[in-house]
Design a protein around this motif. Structure first.
Motif, PDB file in Angstrom:
ATOM      1  N   PHE A 203       0.835  -1.217   0.000  1.00  0.00           N
ATOM      2  CA  PHE A 203       0.000   0.000   0.000  1.00  0.00           C
ATOM      3  C   PHE A 203       0.861   1.255   0.000  1.00  0.00           C
ATOM      4  O   PHE A 203       1.961   1.274   0.554  1.00  0.00           O
ATOM      5  CB  PHE A 203      -0.950   0.019   1.209  1.00  0.00           C
ATOM      6  CG  PHE A 203      -2.387  -0.149   0.785  1.00  0.00           C
ATOM      7  CD1 PHE A 203      -3.151   0.937   0.395  1.00  0.00           C
ATOM      8  CD2 PHE A 203      -2.962  -1.418   0.719  1.00  0.00           C
ATOM      9  CE1 PHE A 203      -4.462   0.789  -0.028  1.00  0.00           C
ATOM     10  CE2 PHE A 203      -4.272  -1.583   0.290  1.00  0.00           C
ATOM     11  CZ  PHE A 203      -5.024  -0.480  -0.084  1.00  0.00           C
ATOM     12  N   ARG A 204       0.343   2.289  -0.674  1.00  0.00           N
ATOM     13  CA  ARG A 204       1.025   3.583  -0.722  1.00  0.00           C
ATOM     14  C   ARG A 204       0.032   4.695  -0.498  1.00  0.00           C
ATOM     15  O   ARG A 204      -1.137   4.557  -0.874  1.00  0.00           O
ATOM     16  CB  ARG A 204       1.619   3.811  -2.117  1.00  0.00           C
ATOM     17  CG  ARG A 204       2.822   2.994  -2.406  1.00  0.00           C
ATOM     18  CD  ARG A 204       3.291   3.246  -3.821  1.00  0.00           C
ATOM     19  NE  ARG A 204       2.546   2.423  -4.748  1.00  0.00           N
ATOM     20  CZ  ARG A 204       3.001   2.051  -5.939  1.00  0.00           C
ATOM     21  NH1 ARG A 204       4.176   2.452  -6.346  1.00  0.00           N
ATOM     22  NH2 ARG A 204       2.286   1.305  -6.736  1.00  0.00           N
ATOM     23  N   LEU A 205       0.496   5.777   0.067  1.00  0.00           N
ATOM     24  CA  LEU A 205      -0.324   6.980   0.140  1.00  0.00           C
ATOM     25  C   LEU A 205      -0.017   7.814  -1.091  1.00  0.00           C
ATOM     26  O   LEU A 205       1.088   7.777  -1.616  1.00  0.00           O
ATOM     27  CB  LEU A 205      -0.011   7.783   1.403  1.00  0.00           C
ATOM     28  CG  LEU A 205      -0.105   7.029   2.734  1.00  0.00           C
ATOM     29  CD1 LEU A 205       0.142   7.978   3.898  1.00  0.00           C
ATOM     30  CD2 LEU A 205      -1.462   6.358   2.891  1.00  0.00           C
ATOM     31  N   ARG A 206      -1.009   8.564  -1.508  1.00  0.00           N
ATOM     32  CA  ARG A 206      -0.788   9.495  -2.618  1.00  0.00           C
ATOM     33  C   ARG A 206      -1.462  10.810  -2.249  1.00  0.00           C
ATOM     34  O   ARG A 206      -2.636  10.817  -1.861  1.00  0.00           O
ATOM     35  CB  ARG A 206      -1.413   8.912  -3.882  1.00  0.00           C
ATOM     36  CG  ARG A 206      -1.517   9.977  -4.921  1.00  0.00           C
ATOM     37  CD  ARG A 206      -1.872   9.594  -6.293  1.00  0.00           C
ATOM     38  NE  ARG A 206      -1.777  10.838  -7.034  1.00  0.00           N
ATOM     39  CZ  ARG A 206      -1.340  10.982  -8.251  1.00  0.00           C
ATOM     40  NH1 ARG A 206      -0.950   9.932  -8.919  1.00  0.00           N
ATOM     41  NH2 ARG A 206      -1.284  12.150  -8.825  1.00  0.00           N
ATOM     42  N   PRO A 207      -0.725  11.925  -2.328  1.00  0.00           N
ATOM     43  CA  PRO A 207      -1.321  13.192  -1.900  1.00  0.00           C
ATOM     44  C   PRO A 207      -2.515  13.565  -2.754  1.00  0.00           C
ATOM     45  O   PRO A 207      -2.534  13.308  -3.955  1.00  0.00           O
ATOM     46  CB  PRO A 207      -0.207  14.223  -2.114  1.00  0.00           C
ATOM     47  CG  PRO A 207       0.982  13.491  -2.583  1.00  0.00           C
ATOM     48  CD  PRO A 207       0.624  12.078  -2.858  1.00  0.00           C
ATOM     49  N   VAL A 208      -3.517  14.157  -2.119  1.00  0.00           N
ATOM     50  CA  VAL A 208      -4.700  14.632  -2.833  1.00  0.00           C
ATOM     51  C   VAL A 208      -5.124  15.937  -2.163  1.00  0.00           C
ATOM     52  O   VAL A 208      -4.928  16.130  -0.958  1.00  0.00           O
ATOM     53  CB  VAL A 208      -5.823  13.564  -2.799  1.00  0.00           C
ATOM     54  CG1 VAL A 208      -6.365  13.353  -1.401  1.00  0.00           C
ATOM     55  CG2 VAL A 208      -6.961  13.904  -3.762  1.00  0.00           C
ATOM     56  N   ALA A 209      -5.681  16.846  -2.963  1.00  0.00           N
ATOM     57  CA  ALA A 209      -5.992  18.178  -2.424  1.00  0.00           C
ATOM     58  C   ALA A 209      -7.306  18.211  -1.643  1.00  0.00           C
ATOM     59  O   ALA A 209      -7.562  19.156  -0.910  1.00  0.00           O
ATOM     60  CB  ALA A 209      -6.033  19.191  -3.565  1.00  0.00           C
ATOM     61  N   GLY A 210      -8.134  17.205  -1.783  1.00  0.00           N
ATOM     62  CA  GLY A 210      -9.418  17.206  -1.062  1.00  0.00           C
ATOM     63  C   GLY A 210     -10.201  15.955  -1.405  1.00  0.00           C
ATOM     64  O   GLY A 210      -9.619  14.944  -1.810  1.00  0.00           O
ATOM     65  N   LEU A 211     -11.508  16.045  -1.257  1.00  0.00           N
ATOM     66  CA  LEU A 211     -12.359  14.874  -1.487  1.00  0.00           C
ATOM     67  C   LEU A 211     -12.491  14.564  -2.978  1.00  0.00           C
ATOM     68  O   LEU A 211     -12.699  15.455  -3.787  1.00  0.00           O
ATOM     69  CB  LEU A 211     -13.762  15.157  -0.948  1.00  0.00           C
ATOM     70  CG  LEU A 211     -14.001  14.980   0.544  1.00  0.00           C
ATOM     71  CD1 LEU A 211     -15.414  15.431   0.888  1.00  0.00           C
ATOM     72  CD2 LEU A 211     -13.796  13.530   0.956  1.00  0.00           C
ATOM     73  N   LEU A 212     -12.394  13.281  -3.294  1.00  0.00           N
ATOM     74  CA  LEU A 212     -12.659  12.830  -4.664  1.00  0.00           C
ATOM     75  C   LEU A 212     -14.053  12.212  -4.691  1.00  0.00           C
ATOM     76  O   LEU A 212     -14.599  11.854  -3.642  1.00  0.00           O
ATOM     77  CB  LEU A 212     -11.648  11.750  -5.060  1.00  0.00           C
ATOM     78  CG  LEU A 212     -10.196  12.189  -5.193  1.00  0.00           C
ATOM     79  CD1 LEU A 212      -9.308  10.969  -5.454  1.00  0.00           C
ATOM     80  CD2 LEU A 212     -10.030  13.201  -6.323  1.00  0.00           C
ATOM     81  N   ASN A 213     -14.604  12.039  -5.880  1.00  0.00           N
ATOM     82  CA  ASN A 213     -15.870  11.303  -5.908  1.00  0.00           C
ATOM     83  C   ASN A 213     -15.588   9.828  -5.612  1.00  0.00           C
ATOM     84  O   ASN A 213     -14.435   9.383  -5.664  1.00  0.00           O
ATOM     85  CB  ASN A 213     -16.631  11.523  -7.228  1.00  0.00           C
ATOM     86  CG  ASN A 213     -15.949  10.860  -8.418  1.00  0.00           C
ATOM     87  OD1 ASN A 213     -15.336   9.802  -8.290  1.00  0.00           O
ATOM     88  ND2 ASN A 213     -16.044  11.483  -9.572  1.00  0.00           N
TER      89      ASN A 213
END
Ligand SMILES: [Fe+2]
Length: 405
Positions: A203-213
Protein backbone atom coordinates in the motif's frame (compact mmCIF):
# COMPACT_ATOMS: atom_id res chain seq x y z
CA UNK A 1 -10.82 -13.65 -37.05
CA UNK A 2 -13.42 -11.80 -35.04
CA UNK A 3 -14.55 -12.97 -31.68
CA UNK A 4 -17.90 -12.38 -30.10
CA UNK A 5 -18.56 -12.45 -26.34
CA UNK A 6 -21.95 -13.05 -24.79
CA UNK A 7 -23.25 -12.88 -21.24
CA UNK A 8 -26.21 -15.20 -20.89
CA UNK A 9 -28.43 -15.65 -17.87
CA UNK A 10 -30.38 -18.82 -17.59
CA UNK A 11 -32.74 -20.14 -14.91
CA UNK A 12 -30.69 -22.58 -12.83
CA UNK A 13 -31.88 -26.16 -13.21
CA UNK A 14 -30.29 -29.56 -13.74
CA UNK A 15 -29.02 -29.73 -17.31
CA UNK A 16 -28.83 -25.93 -17.76
CA UNK A 17 -25.32 -26.07 -19.17
CA UNK A 18 -26.21 -28.95 -21.49
CA UNK A 19 -29.19 -27.00 -22.77
CA UNK A 20 -27.07 -23.93 -23.40
CA UNK A 21 -24.41 -25.85 -25.29
CA UNK A 22 -27.17 -27.36 -27.42
CA UNK A 23 -27.98 -23.97 -28.95
CA UNK A 24 -24.39 -23.51 -30.10
CA UNK A 25 -24.12 -27.05 -31.41
CA UNK A 26 -27.32 -26.65 -33.41
CA UNK A 27 -25.75 -23.74 -35.29
CA UNK A 28 -22.32 -25.32 -35.69
CA UNK A 29 -20.62 -22.75 -33.50
CA UNK A 30 -17.63 -23.83 -31.45
CA UNK A 31 -17.04 -22.03 -28.20
CA UNK A 32 -13.55 -20.74 -27.46
CA UNK A 33 -14.29 -20.01 -23.80
CA UNK A 34 -17.08 -20.57 -21.31
CA UNK A 35 -17.41 -19.91 -17.61
CA UNK A 36 -20.35 -19.81 -15.25
CA UNK A 37 -21.33 -18.09 -12.03
CA UNK A 38 -24.50 -18.17 -9.95
CA UNK A 39 -26.30 -14.80 -9.92
CA UNK A 40 -27.81 -13.19 -6.86
CA UNK A 41 -31.31 -13.82 -8.21
CA UNK A 42 -30.81 -17.60 -8.37
CA UNK A 43 -30.08 -17.77 -12.12
CA UNK A 44 -26.88 -19.01 -13.68
CA UNK A 45 -24.81 -16.51 -15.59
CA UNK A 46 -22.64 -17.80 -18.44
CA UNK A 47 -19.88 -15.88 -20.13
CA UNK A 48 -19.06 -17.37 -23.51
CA UNK A 49 -17.00 -16.36 -26.46
CA UNK A 50 -16.57 -17.80 -29.92
CA UNK A 51 -15.27 -16.95 -33.39
CA UNK A 52 -17.92 -15.18 -35.41
CA UNK A 53 -19.66 -11.90 -36.23
CA UNK A 54 -23.23 -10.87 -35.44
CA UNK A 55 -23.98 -10.59 -39.17
CA UNK A 56 -22.96 -14.21 -39.93
CA UNK A 57 -26.05 -16.21 -40.79
CA UNK A 58 -25.56 -18.92 -38.17
CA UNK A 59 -24.67 -16.34 -35.49
CA UNK A 60 -27.77 -14.26 -36.31
CA UNK A 61 -29.90 -17.39 -35.99
CA UNK A 62 -28.21 -18.34 -32.70
CA UNK A 63 -28.71 -14.89 -31.18
CA UNK A 64 -32.35 -14.89 -32.25
CA UNK A 65 -32.92 -18.26 -30.64
CA UNK A 66 -31.10 -17.30 -27.43
CA UNK A 67 -33.12 -14.09 -27.10
CA UNK A 68 -36.29 -16.15 -27.22
CA UNK A 69 -35.13 -18.74 -24.73
CA UNK A 70 -32.87 -17.35 -21.99
CA UNK A 71 -33.61 -14.90 -19.14
CA UNK A 72 -31.14 -12.33 -20.42
CA UNK A 73 -28.67 -11.99 -23.26
CA UNK A 74 -26.00 -9.30 -23.54
CA UNK A 75 -23.63 -8.98 -26.48
CA UNK A 76 -20.63 -7.73 -24.56
CA UNK A 77 -18.76 -6.28 -27.47
CA UNK A 78 -21.59 -3.81 -28.00
CA UNK A 79 -21.45 -2.48 -24.45
CA UNK A 80 -19.01 -0.04 -22.93
CA UNK A 81 -18.22 0.58 -19.28
CA UNK A 82 -17.17 3.82 -17.56
CA UNK A 83 -13.50 4.65 -18.04
CA UNK A 84 -11.13 3.29 -15.42
CA UNK A 85 -7.37 3.47 -14.92
CA UNK A 86 -5.45 0.45 -16.25
CA UNK A 87 -2.03 1.44 -14.91
CA UNK A 88 -1.04 3.04 -11.66
CA UNK A 89 0.31 6.14 -13.43
CA UNK A 90 -3.16 6.76 -14.86
CA UNK A 91 -4.20 7.78 -11.34
CA UNK A 92 -2.60 11.10 -12.30
CA UNK A 93 -5.66 11.64 -14.49
CA UNK A 94 -8.11 11.46 -11.60
CA UNK A 95 -6.12 12.70 -8.61
CA UNK A 96 -6.96 16.36 -9.11
CA UNK A 97 -10.68 15.98 -9.71
CA UNK A 98 -11.57 17.05 -6.18
CA UNK A 99 -15.16 17.83 -5.28
CA UNK A 100 -14.71 20.37 -2.52
CA UNK A 101 -13.42 23.89 -2.30
CA UNK A 102 -9.82 22.79 -1.61
CA UNK A 103 -7.76 25.72 -0.46
CA UNK A 104 -10.69 28.11 -1.03
CA UNK A 105 -12.34 27.39 2.33
CA UNK A 106 -16.07 27.66 2.90
CA UNK A 107 -17.15 30.55 5.12
CA UNK A 108 -18.11 28.23 8.01
CA UNK A 109 -14.68 26.56 8.07
CA UNK A 110 -12.89 27.25 11.40
CA UNK A 111 -9.84 28.53 9.50
CA UNK A 112 -11.79 30.78 7.12
CA UNK A 113 -10.60 34.10 8.54
CA UNK A 114 -7.07 32.97 9.48
CA UNK A 115 -4.80 34.29 6.73
CA UNK A 116 -1.72 32.27 7.76
CA UNK A 117 -3.79 29.06 7.82
CA UNK A 118 -5.24 29.82 4.40
CA UNK A 119 -1.78 30.42 2.96
CA UNK A 120 -0.56 27.11 4.38
CA UNK A 121 -3.60 25.36 2.91
CA UNK A 122 -2.88 26.93 -0.47
CA UNK A 123 0.76 25.72 -0.34
CA UNK A 124 -0.30 22.17 0.55
CA UNK A 125 -3.04 22.24 -2.07
CA UNK A 126 -0.47 23.13 -4.71
CA UNK A 127 1.90 20.35 -3.63
CA UNK A 128 -0.90 17.80 -4.12
CA UNK A 129 -1.95 19.24 -7.46
CA UNK A 130 1.61 19.19 -8.81
CA UNK A 131 2.27 15.65 -7.63
CA UNK A 132 2.75 12.92 -10.24
CA UNK A 133 2.97 9.18 -9.73
CA UNK A 134 6.48 7.97 -8.96
CA UNK A 135 7.69 11.19 -7.38
CA UNK A 136 8.56 11.21 -3.68
CA UNK A 137 5.66 12.68 -1.71
CA UNK A 138 6.59 16.27 -0.83
CA UNK A 139 7.34 16.88 2.83
CA UNK A 140 5.18 19.55 4.42
CA UNK A 141 6.62 21.99 6.90
CA UNK A 142 4.02 22.25 9.63
CA UNK A 143 3.80 25.34 11.82
CA UNK A 144 4.16 25.29 15.61
CA UNK A 145 0.42 25.77 15.90
CA UNK A 146 -0.22 22.82 13.63
CA UNK A 147 2.22 20.64 15.56
CA UNK A 148 0.35 21.60 18.74
CA UNK A 149 -2.97 20.61 17.15
CA UNK A 150 -1.48 17.26 16.19
CA UNK A 151 -0.24 16.71 19.74
CA UNK A 152 -3.64 17.49 21.26
CA UNK A 153 -5.47 15.15 18.90
CA UNK A 154 -2.84 12.42 19.07
CA UNK A 155 -2.63 12.27 22.84
CA UNK A 156 -6.41 12.22 23.31
CA UNK A 157 -6.90 9.48 20.76
CA UNK A 158 -4.01 7.31 21.88
CA UNK A 159 -5.52 7.16 25.35
CA UNK A 160 -8.80 5.91 23.94
CA UNK A 161 -7.24 3.51 21.45
CA UNK A 162 -5.96 1.42 24.36
CA UNK A 163 -9.52 0.59 25.24
CA UNK A 164 -11.41 0.61 21.97
CA UNK A 165 -9.09 0.01 19.00
CA UNK A 166 -8.76 -3.49 17.55
CA UNK A 167 -5.63 -5.49 18.35
CA UNK A 168 -4.24 -5.21 14.82
CA UNK A 169 -4.35 -1.43 14.99
CA UNK A 170 -2.74 -1.36 18.42
CA UNK A 171 0.11 -3.56 17.31
CA UNK A 172 0.80 -1.50 14.20
CA UNK A 173 0.69 1.74 16.20
CA UNK A 174 3.09 0.27 18.74
CA UNK A 175 5.48 -0.53 15.89
CA UNK A 176 5.13 2.95 14.39
CA UNK A 177 5.83 4.53 17.74
CA UNK A 178 8.71 2.17 18.40
CA UNK A 179 10.28 3.22 15.09
CA UNK A 180 9.75 6.87 15.97
CA UNK A 181 7.53 7.42 12.91
CA UNK A 182 4.56 8.34 15.05
CA UNK A 183 4.93 10.56 18.08
CA UNK A 184 2.98 13.28 19.80
CA UNK A 185 5.47 16.05 19.11
CA UNK A 186 5.75 15.81 15.34
CA UNK A 187 3.29 15.48 12.48
CA UNK A 188 4.27 12.37 10.47
CA UNK A 189 5.06 12.76 6.78
CA UNK A 190 3.12 10.81 4.15
CA UNK A 191 6.29 9.59 2.41
CA UNK A 192 7.65 8.09 5.65
CA UNK A 193 4.35 6.30 6.15
CA UNK A 194 4.44 4.97 2.59
CA UNK A 195 7.98 3.68 3.24
CA UNK A 196 6.55 1.82 6.23
CA UNK A 197 3.50 0.41 4.43
CA UNK A 198 4.86 -0.56 1.04
CA UNK A 199 7.18 -3.39 2.07
CA UNK A 200 4.45 -4.79 4.33
CA UNK A 201 1.39 -4.84 2.08
CA UNK A 202 2.22 -2.91 -1.10
CA UNK A 203 0.00 0.00 0.00
CA UNK A 204 1.03 3.58 -0.72
CA UNK A 205 -0.32 6.98 0.14
CA UNK A 206 -0.79 9.50 -2.62
CA UNK A 207 -1.32 13.19 -1.90
CA UNK A 208 -4.70 14.63 -2.83
CA UNK A 209 -5.99 18.18 -2.42
CA UNK A 210 -9.42 17.21 -1.06
CA UNK A 211 -12.36 14.87 -1.49
CA UNK A 212 -12.66 12.83 -4.66
CA UNK A 213 -15.87 11.30 -5.91
CA UNK A 214 -16.45 7.71 -4.83
CA UNK A 215 -15.53 6.20 -8.20
CA UNK A 216 -12.15 7.93 -8.43
CA UNK A 217 -11.32 7.35 -4.79
CA UNK A 218 -12.23 3.65 -4.85
CA UNK A 219 -10.41 3.13 -8.18
CA UNK A 220 -7.19 4.10 -6.38
CA UNK A 221 -7.64 1.26 -3.90
CA UNK A 222 -7.52 -1.25 -6.78
CA UNK A 223 -3.83 -0.30 -7.11
CA UNK A 224 -3.30 -0.32 -3.34
CA UNK A 225 -3.12 3.45 -3.46
CA UNK A 226 -4.83 5.52 -0.79
CA UNK A 227 -5.53 9.15 -1.63
CA UNK A 228 -4.50 11.07 1.46
CA UNK A 229 -4.68 14.76 2.34
CA UNK A 230 -1.72 16.54 3.94
CA UNK A 231 -3.34 19.58 5.53
CA UNK A 232 -4.28 19.86 9.18
CA UNK A 233 -7.54 20.97 10.79
CA UNK A 234 -7.59 24.48 12.26
CA UNK A 235 -6.02 24.85 15.72
CA UNK A 236 -9.07 26.68 17.11
CA UNK A 237 -11.07 23.42 17.08
CA UNK A 238 -8.70 20.45 17.42
CA UNK A 239 -11.52 17.96 17.92
CA UNK A 240 -13.40 19.01 14.81
CA UNK A 241 -12.72 18.92 11.11
CA UNK A 242 -15.27 19.40 8.35
CA UNK A 243 -13.09 17.39 5.93
CA UNK A 244 -10.52 14.59 6.04
CA UNK A 245 -7.19 15.97 7.30
CA UNK A 246 -3.82 14.57 8.36
CA UNK A 247 -5.17 13.50 11.77
CA UNK A 248 -7.95 11.52 10.12
CA UNK A 249 -5.73 10.05 7.39
CA UNK A 250 -2.64 9.23 9.41
CA UNK A 251 -4.17 8.28 12.73
CA UNK A 252 -7.39 6.80 11.36
CA UNK A 253 -6.56 5.22 8.01
CA UNK A 254 -2.89 4.73 7.29
CA UNK A 255 -1.87 2.30 10.07
CA UNK A 256 -4.58 -0.20 9.11
CA UNK A 257 -3.14 -0.53 5.60
CA UNK A 258 -0.17 -2.31 7.19
CA UNK A 259 -2.50 -5.21 8.06
CA UNK A 260 -2.57 -7.77 5.21
CA UNK A 261 -6.23 -8.77 5.63
CA UNK A 262 -7.38 -5.15 5.78
CA UNK A 263 -5.20 -4.24 2.80
CA UNK A 264 -6.71 -7.09 0.75
CA UNK A 265 -10.19 -6.12 1.89
CA UNK A 266 -9.71 -2.54 0.75
CA UNK A 267 -8.32 -3.63 -2.60
CA UNK A 268 -11.32 -5.92 -3.20
CA UNK A 269 -13.59 -2.90 -3.05
CA UNK A 270 -11.23 -1.02 -5.36
CA UNK A 271 -11.12 -3.77 -7.98
CA UNK A 272 -14.91 -4.10 -7.95
CA UNK A 273 -15.20 -0.36 -8.56
CA UNK A 274 -13.30 -0.45 -11.87
CA UNK A 275 -15.71 0.21 -14.71
CA UNK A 276 -18.68 -0.39 -12.37
CA UNK A 277 -22.07 1.19 -13.00
CA UNK A 278 -22.99 4.29 -10.99
CA UNK A 279 -25.49 2.23 -8.96
CA UNK A 280 -22.81 -0.33 -8.12
CA UNK A 281 -20.35 2.41 -7.14
CA UNK A 282 -22.93 3.69 -4.70
CA UNK A 283 -23.30 0.24 -3.17
CA UNK A 284 -19.54 -0.20 -2.91
CA UNK A 285 -19.17 3.25 -1.36
CA UNK A 286 -21.67 2.24 1.32
CA UNK A 287 -19.66 -0.93 2.02
CA UNK A 288 -16.54 1.22 2.24
CA UNK A 289 -18.23 3.62 4.64
CA UNK A 290 -19.48 0.88 6.96
CA UNK A 291 -16.04 -0.77 7.09
CA UNK A 292 -12.97 1.29 6.18
CA UNK A 293 -14.54 4.36 7.79
CA UNK A 294 -16.74 2.98 10.56
CA UNK A 295 -16.07 -0.75 10.78
CA UNK A 296 -15.94 -2.59 14.10
CA UNK A 297 -15.09 -6.13 15.17
CA UNK A 298 -16.97 -8.16 17.74
CA UNK A 299 -14.39 -9.70 20.09
CA UNK A 300 -14.48 -11.57 23.41
CA UNK A 301 -13.34 -8.33 24.87
CA UNK A 302 -16.19 -6.27 23.41
CA UNK A 303 -16.64 -4.15 20.31
CA UNK A 304 -13.35 -2.86 18.86
CA UNK A 305 -12.85 -0.37 16.07
CA UNK A 306 -10.88 -0.68 12.84
CA UNK A 307 -12.64 2.08 10.87
CA UNK A 308 -10.78 5.37 10.44
CA UNK A 309 -13.78 7.56 11.26
CA UNK A 310 -13.81 5.95 14.71
CA UNK A 311 -10.06 5.66 15.28
CA UNK A 312 -9.70 9.38 14.58
CA UNK A 313 -12.66 10.62 16.64
CA UNK A 314 -12.45 10.07 20.38
CA UNK A 315 -16.10 10.91 21.01
CA UNK A 316 -17.48 8.56 18.41
CA UNK A 317 -14.95 5.84 19.24
CA UNK A 318 -16.31 5.59 22.77
CA UNK A 319 -19.91 5.99 21.61
CA UNK A 320 -19.55 3.10 19.15
CA UNK A 321 -17.51 0.69 21.25
CA UNK A 322 -18.29 1.29 24.93
CA UNK A 323 -20.78 -1.12 26.44
CA UNK A 324 -21.99 1.72 28.61
CA UNK A 325 -23.46 5.06 27.72
CA UNK A 326 -20.45 7.43 27.59
CA UNK A 327 -20.23 9.91 30.46
CA UNK A 328 -22.00 13.13 29.62
CA UNK A 329 -23.23 11.48 26.42
CA UNK A 330 -26.63 12.59 25.34
CA UNK A 331 -26.97 10.06 22.58
CA UNK A 332 -28.63 6.69 22.75
CA UNK A 333 -26.46 3.67 22.21
CA UNK A 334 -25.95 2.76 18.57
CA UNK A 335 -27.14 -0.44 16.96
CA UNK A 336 -24.44 -3.01 16.21
CA UNK A 337 -25.37 -5.31 13.34
CA UNK A 338 -23.48 -8.31 12.02
CA UNK A 339 -21.31 -7.45 9.02
CA UNK A 340 -23.04 -8.67 5.89
CA UNK A 341 -21.82 -6.94 2.71
CA UNK A 342 -25.20 -7.16 0.96
CA UNK A 343 -26.90 -5.44 3.89
CA UNK A 344 -24.19 -2.78 4.26
CA UNK A 345 -24.40 -2.05 0.53
CA UNK A 346 -28.03 -1.03 1.02
CA UNK A 347 -27.62 0.84 4.31
CA UNK A 348 -27.53 4.64 4.03
CA UNK A 349 -25.69 6.77 6.60
CA UNK A 350 -25.45 10.29 8.00
CA UNK A 351 -22.19 12.15 7.35
CA UNK A 352 -22.34 14.97 9.90
CA UNK A 353 -23.32 13.07 13.03
CA UNK A 354 -22.49 9.84 14.84
CA UNK A 355 -23.58 6.70 13.03
CA UNK A 356 -26.79 5.11 14.30
CA UNK A 357 -25.68 1.69 12.98
CA UNK A 358 -22.30 -0.04 12.92
CA UNK A 359 -21.49 -3.31 11.20
CA UNK A 360 -19.41 -5.75 13.25
CA UNK A 361 -17.26 -8.37 11.50
CA UNK A 362 -16.01 -11.43 13.37
CA UNK A 363 -12.43 -10.49 12.42
CA UNK A 364 -10.60 -8.58 9.71
CA UNK A 365 -10.15 -11.84 7.89
CA UNK A 366 -13.88 -12.50 8.06
CA UNK A 367 -14.50 -9.02 6.62
CA UNK A 368 -12.02 -9.76 3.83
CA UNK A 369 -13.47 -13.16 2.88
CA UNK A 370 -17.07 -12.00 2.90
CA UNK A 371 -16.23 -8.92 0.85
CA UNK A 372 -14.34 -11.02 -1.67
CA UNK A 373 -17.31 -13.35 -1.99
CA UNK A 374 -19.65 -10.37 -2.38
CA UNK A 375 -17.50 -8.83 -5.11
CA UNK A 376 -17.20 -12.11 -7.01
CA UNK A 377 -20.97 -12.38 -7.20
CA UNK A 378 -21.55 -8.87 -8.47
CA UNK A 379 -23.08 -8.69 -11.93
CA UNK A 380 -19.98 -7.51 -13.79
CA UNK A 381 -19.13 -7.04 -17.46
CA UNK A 382 -15.63 -8.30 -16.65
CA UNK A 383 -13.42 -9.26 -13.75
CA UNK A 384 -10.29 -7.35 -12.87
CA UNK A 385 -7.09 -8.36 -11.14
CA UNK A 386 -4.15 -6.24 -10.09
CA UNK A 387 -0.76 -7.36 -11.38
CA UNK A 388 1.83 -6.17 -8.91
CA UNK A 389 4.82 -6.73 -11.23
CA UNK A 390 3.51 -4.30 -13.86
CA UNK A 391 1.35 -2.27 -11.46
CA UNK A 392 -1.47 -2.63 -13.89
CA UNK A 393 -4.95 -4.09 -14.11
CA UNK A 394 -5.55 -7.33 -15.94
CA UNK A 395 -9.09 -7.91 -17.18
CA UNK A 396 -10.44 -11.32 -18.08
CA UNK A 397 -11.98 -10.25 -21.39
CA UNK A 398 -11.83 -7.52 -23.98
CA UNK A 399 -13.61 -4.53 -22.51
CA UNK A 400 -14.53 -1.27 -24.18
CA UNK A 401 -14.54 1.84 -22.02
CA UNK A 402 -16.21 5.23 -22.43
CA UNK A 403 -13.85 8.17 -22.90
CA UNK A 404 -12.60 9.60 -19.58
CA UNK A 405 -15.15 12.14 -18.33
FE1 LIG B 1 -11.69 8.65 5.68
Amino acid sequence: MERLSLLIELRDHPGALHELLGYFLAHSIDLTHIESRPTQGGDMSFYVDFIGRPEDQNVTALLHELKESVSSLTILDERTVPWFPRHVWELDQIANRTLDAGAGLESDHPGFSDQAYREQRARIDQLARNYRHGQPIPRVEYSTEEAETWRTVYEALRAEHQEFACDEYQQIMAELEHQGLYRADEVPQAQDMTNFLYPRTGFRLRPVAGLLNSRDFLNGLAFRVFFSTQYLRHHSRPTYTPEPDVCHELIGHAPMFADPAFADFSQEIGLASLGASDAEIERLARCYWHTVEFGVIRTNDGIKAYGAGLLSSSGELEYACADYRPAGGTKDRPEIRDWVPDAAAEQGFPITEYQPIYFAAKSLNHARLTMREHCRNLPRMFYARYVEASQSIWVDRAVRTDPIQ
